[in-house]
Motif scaffolding. Structure first.
Motif: not given
Length: 621
Positions: A99-108, A130-139
């Protein structure tokens, strides 16, 4: 690709789509939309996208965001801060990616499996369009990673700008924020996964240079928050009703060495702000041996404090000095033993958890045997065992590897040794103070912890969440113990009443000196209703009697006005049903409103009768 810093040019310094936040949503779990009609997501995250053309633009702040977090407690805290900011700007957070309009993934980036899981999730997101934002240590640690091509990125020190990144991504822009020299503020809006647990980052990065560690590439060199800033945050969250504070970082022992402070100084300042009744507890996070050796007695004094858990996570990684040297861990096995021995001697009921890496490059059978011997000597109640994973860009990735079959064999052998311990034998029959914090995964028990952070499973209503209690240990297991609650010592903020204590037995005084054993509690999740009273049902134990309290949702005015009010008690299958408030006050309120209700109902009936008469008269004419 457009960089968000370029998008800011000419805008007078205001971020793209700049809007003021919605104060009412700060720090509150956002209301989730009704998912009953939404297709369920299978465990393999198989998603079929129904997008066949361009999406009509939505008003900023009305979209739904799906968040997924991998990794440590520091990552969890970052996600809570990002969720708080998105919620403050009106975005709804959902556990349903469909149901989400955007995914936000916080990575390790610590281990290969977590990064592989991230890769799979990114692939599923792309399949779902889906639009995607990646956060966290991987990027942050691998900026040129192929899997991140065409993906918006927010760095570990840019979490306070997540709203900008999300809004630009929803517009179709690819944006990246990775460079920053200052730490994010501690007073950002926050939506906690557990309302009663504040994960407080005290510093980022570390002073070490372990040859296997990829996290240093992402989190960087040590950067500590000030003592005053952290104490101010503690005061705020205690006022908010937080019952457990976890100090988190890549190495809490290194805290303050870049700003002329140290960990004991911070701990003493924080403890001074905790309630003296033991209603808010402090848990010290992972601490590497090199940076606490010179402060062992001071740290032991703090761990003896009644509002600090007698628990510490001290990773050793190997029982061989030769392997520790290859890892560049900057301590010896004897120094690790010194940490454990002194803390165990000085802190009653001290519990220590540790980590082991099996199969580090160059590890021989003799090296591994030393590791097994170390773990067998201390019989730690918690040992986190992992196989060695070569992380790209680290020195260890270029070392000669131990065959994977040998690595797996050693991991299984050490796990078998660890599982042969019975660390909680002897606890049965003991009476302990526990802090009840969450619901167990089985759904039947509540989870509490002793001052030594031993997990205690008890049966009780959810209203016991966020309380401190006296419990008798009835049986012990390998991973936890079972208990029976004898007395509630402190209530959660949501369940506070005129009396601070409820008891089925003798009274117990609150913690007042360093010789007492106590810890603290957490509170249940806040209701997301806009009105003070939410529709919920609560069960409260009262000796052998159970009282069921039903609070009506007053938002529906019609239902409230037409609802039949009863002043007398009723019984159902032998269970007493009565109002949660004082019965006399309740009955007085019923008498006060009964005449008004009857008059209003009579007026409605007269009006209805009049309308019917008018309609009949019109038809007759």
């Amino acid at each position: 690709m457009e960089d968000i810093e370029d998008l800011l040019v000419g805008s007078g310094g205001a971020p793209p789509g700049f809007r003021l936040p919605v104060p009412a949503s700060v720090g509150v779990n956002p209301k989730k939309k009704n998912n009953k009609q939404q297709p369920k997501l299978r465990k393999n995250y198989a998603i079929q996208s129904s997008l066949s053309g361009p999406i009509s633009p939505k008003i900023p702040g009305t979209e739904i965001i799906y968040m997924k977090t991998f990794g440590c407690s520091h990552n969890q805290s970052d996600s809570e801060y990002m969720a708080g900011q998105l919620s403050a700007f009106g975005y709804a957070l959902s556990d349903n990616p469909v149901e989400a309009d955007l995914w936000l993934i916080n990575t390790c980036t610590v281990k290969s499996p977590s990064q592989s899981a991230m890769d799979t999730l990114i692939s599923k997101c792309r399949d779902a369009k889906k639009p995607l934002v990646v956060a966290g240590c991987v990027p942050q640690g691998s900026r040129d990673l192929k899997e991140l091509e065409g993906v918006s990125v927010v760095g570990v020190q840019q979490i306070d700008r997540v709203v900008e990144v999300v809004e630009e991504t929803l517009k179709g822009h690819e944006v990246r924020l990775l460079n920053r020299k200052t730490l994010p503020a501690l007073d950002l809006p926050k939506v906690r996964k557990n309302k009663f647990v504040e994960i407080l980052p005290i510093n980022v990065g570390c002073l070490g240079a372990c040859t296997y560690c990829k996290t240093k590439h992402a989190r960087g060199h040590l950067g500590s928050y000030t003592v005053d800033g952290l104490v101010a945050r503690v005061k705020t969250v205690v006022t908010d009703g937080v019952k457990e504070i976890w100090l988190s970082s890549e190495d809490t022992g290194a805290y303050g060495r870049d700003i002329g402070a140290n960990l004991p100084m911070l701990l003493k300042a924080i403890v001074a702000e905790l309630p003296s009744d033991g209603s808010t507890m402090l848990r010290v996070g992972m601490t590497n041996p090199p940076y606490i050796l010179e402060h062992l007695k001071e740290i032991a004094d703090v761990l003896c404090h009644p509002c600090v858990y007698s628990f510490l996570h001290v990773p050793v990684q190997s029982g061989s000095d030769r392997v520790l040297s290859a890892m560049n861990r900057e301590y010896t096995v004897s120094e690790f033993r010194k940490v454990v021995d002194i803390l165990t001697e000085l802190v009653p009921g001290m519990q220590i958890a540790t980590d082991i890496i099996c199969g580090f490059p160059g590890e021989t059978d003799e090296d591994f045997a030393e590791t097994v011997s170390l773990i067998d000597d201390y019989k730690f109640s918690q040992v986190h065992i992992s196989q060695f994973y070569p992380r790209p860009g680290t020195p260890a990735a270029r070392m000669k590897k131990v065959p994977s079959t040998v690595v797996k064999k050693r991991s299984r052998e050490l796990t078998s040794v660890f599982e042969s311990f019975a660390p909680y034998n002897g606890m049965e029959g003991k009476v302990e103070r526990i802090w009840i914090t969450e619901i167990a995964t089985d759904g039947n028990h509540l989870v509490g912890h002793t001052k030594g952070y031993v997990q205690v499973l008890v049966v009780g209503p959810e209203t016991m969440l966020g309380t401190s209690a006296i419990a008798k240990i009835t049986s012990v297991g390998r991973w936890s113990v079972f208990g029976e609650v004898l007395e509630i010592l402190t209530k959660s903020k949501d369940n506070a009443g005129p009396s601070e204590r409820e008891s089925n037995g003798n009274k117990c005084k609150p913690c007042s000196d360093l010789d007492e054993t106590c810890s603290c509690s957490k509170e249940p999740q806040a209701c997301a209703c806009e009105m003070p009273s939410c529709g919920e049902e609560t069960i409260v134990t009262d000796g052998n009697q159970m009282t069921r309290v039903e609070e009506r949702n007053h938002q529906n005015v019609i239902r409230w006005l037409l609802r039949k009010r009863r002043s007398q008690k009723k019984t159902e299958n032998g269970i007493v049903l009565e109002p949660k408030e004082n019965p006399e006050v309740y009955r007085g309120r019923i008498r006060e409103w009964a005449l008004f209700d009857r008059a209003l109902l009579g007026a409605i009936l007269v009006s209805l009768f009049t309308v019917i008469v008018i309609l009949l008269w019109a038809c007759w004419r």
